[in-house]
Write an enzyme that holds these catalytic residues in place. Sequence first.
Site, PDB file in Angstrom:
ATOM      1  N   ASN A  96       0.794  -1.228   0.000  1.00 29.96           N
ATOM      2  CA  ASN A  96       0.000   0.000   0.000  1.00 29.96           C
ATOM      3  C   ASN A  96       0.828   1.280   0.000  1.00 29.96           C
ATOM      4  O   ASN A  96       0.351   2.313  -0.462  1.00 29.96           O
ATOM      5  CB  ASN A  96      -0.929   0.000   1.216  1.00 29.96           C
ATOM      6  CG  ASN A  96      -1.624   1.331   1.409  1.00 29.96           C
ATOM      7  OD1 ASN A  96      -2.528   1.688   0.665  1.00 29.96           O
ATOM      8  ND2 ASN A  96      -1.170   2.092   2.407  1.00 29.96           N
ATOM      9  N   TYR A 160       3.277   9.782 -11.314  1.00 33.62           N
ATOM     10  CA  TYR A 160       2.548   8.922 -10.382  1.00 33.62           C
ATOM     11  C   TYR A 160       1.793   7.840 -11.156  1.00 33.62           C
ATOM     12  O   TYR A 160       1.855   6.653 -10.811  1.00 33.62           O
ATOM     13  CB  TYR A 160       1.569   9.756  -9.558  1.00 33.62           C
ATOM     14  CG  TYR A 160       0.732   8.946  -8.590  1.00 33.62           C
ATOM     15  CD1 TYR A 160       1.258   8.554  -7.364  1.00 33.62           C
ATOM     16  CD2 TYR A 160      -0.575   8.591  -8.902  1.00 33.62           C
ATOM     17  CE1 TYR A 160       0.499   7.809  -6.475  1.00 33.62           C
ATOM     18  CE2 TYR A 160      -1.342   7.850  -8.018  1.00 33.62           C
ATOM     19  CZ  TYR A 160      -0.805   7.463  -6.808  1.00 33.62           C
ATOM     20  OH  TYR A 160      -1.563   6.727  -5.936  1.00 33.62           O
ATOM     21  N   ALA A 192     -10.675   7.101  -2.355  1.00 32.96           N
ATOM     22  CA  ALA A 192     -11.075   7.643  -1.054  1.00 32.96           C
ATOM     23  C   ALA A 192     -10.569   9.066  -0.935  1.00 32.96           C
ATOM     24  O   ALA A 192      -9.655   9.494  -1.652  1.00 32.96           O
ATOM     25  CB  ALA A 192     -10.514   6.788   0.088  1.00 32.96           C
ATOM     26  N   THR A 194      -8.355  11.066   0.794  1.00 27.63           N
ATOM     27  CA  THR A 194      -7.179  10.958   1.641  1.00 27.63           C
ATOM     28  C   THR A 194      -6.284  12.181   1.429  1.00 27.63           C
ATOM     29  O   THR A 194      -6.659  13.137   0.755  1.00 27.63           O
ATOM     30  CB  THR A 194      -6.400   9.688   1.282  1.00 27.63           C
ATOM     31  OG1 THR A 194      -5.980   9.786  -0.095  1.00 27.63           O
ATOM     32  CG2 THR A 194      -7.269   8.448   1.456  1.00 27.63           C
TER      33      THR A 194
END
Length: 295
Positions: A96, A160, A192, A194
């Site tokens: 993760n 990314y 999500a 975040t």
Amino acid sequence: MSTPATPLTLAGRAVVITGAGRGLGAAYAAAVAAAGAAVVVNDIDDAEARRTADAIVADGGRAVSHPADITDWEQADRLIDRCVQEFGAIDGLVNNAGYFALSLPQDQQPEPLRRTIDVNLFGTAACGVHALRRMVEQGRGVVVNVTSGEQMGKTASAIYGATKAGVATLTYSWAEDMREHGIRVNAISPNAHTRMATIYEQFRGAAGSQNIGLAPELNAPLVVYLLSDLSAAVTGQVVRLNGSELMLGTHPANLDPVRSCDDWTVEAIAEVFDTDFVQRLQPAGVRRVRTEVLD
């Protein structure tokens, strides 16, 4: 439609989760522990890792914290070894940990470019290689990598997205490498609100507002499912959970029909593009492709 999972779906398992000090990683760690697994909570931030592990233990679960920089080959090895030494095996790895930085190509600086590649690609590969070596030795195991919708192409996130596309390719290839050993490798593409979403909003302003109301915990059931025997027939897949929507990601492929020629010239290639390929050029950016299941 959903199938209720056994409350302790992961009972007796030991799982390493990287980048689990907060956000999505912490949500995965809590859910995996609640499903019965012992968890090694990794984060580069020692205090954050301990906070997540302590919360799991306070809730009656089993967890230890292990701070490490996964971009260091030896530290990644020791992280996986910690799970084996602490709990006797490594049954699962959730890759993760990630680094997120935005830049338009003409403004890209080398430092964040290198860090993004080191964490997202090298770190994922390092942890995966060390874990898979031990899983082959013990004859079992599951790896869950983390990709992103950014891998399909999104403004200001080329580096990314490229690293996450690389993670998807690791997933496809490792799944094939591990098939004969009975080890499964899949990837999730979570969504999500975040710190990453906050960075995107700061970079693009109102146009970058996204994922509002999507809590990290909404993604945790997918991780538990992929780590469990409920997904015994699933390997080499990218699965996206976007709030109420669950979907499979497509794999890179060459389009049929192909055009053949014994001696391609510039003019012949141009003709194919002008008369055929122009109608089949693939759109860039995040999108969906409809498939049909044939009887």
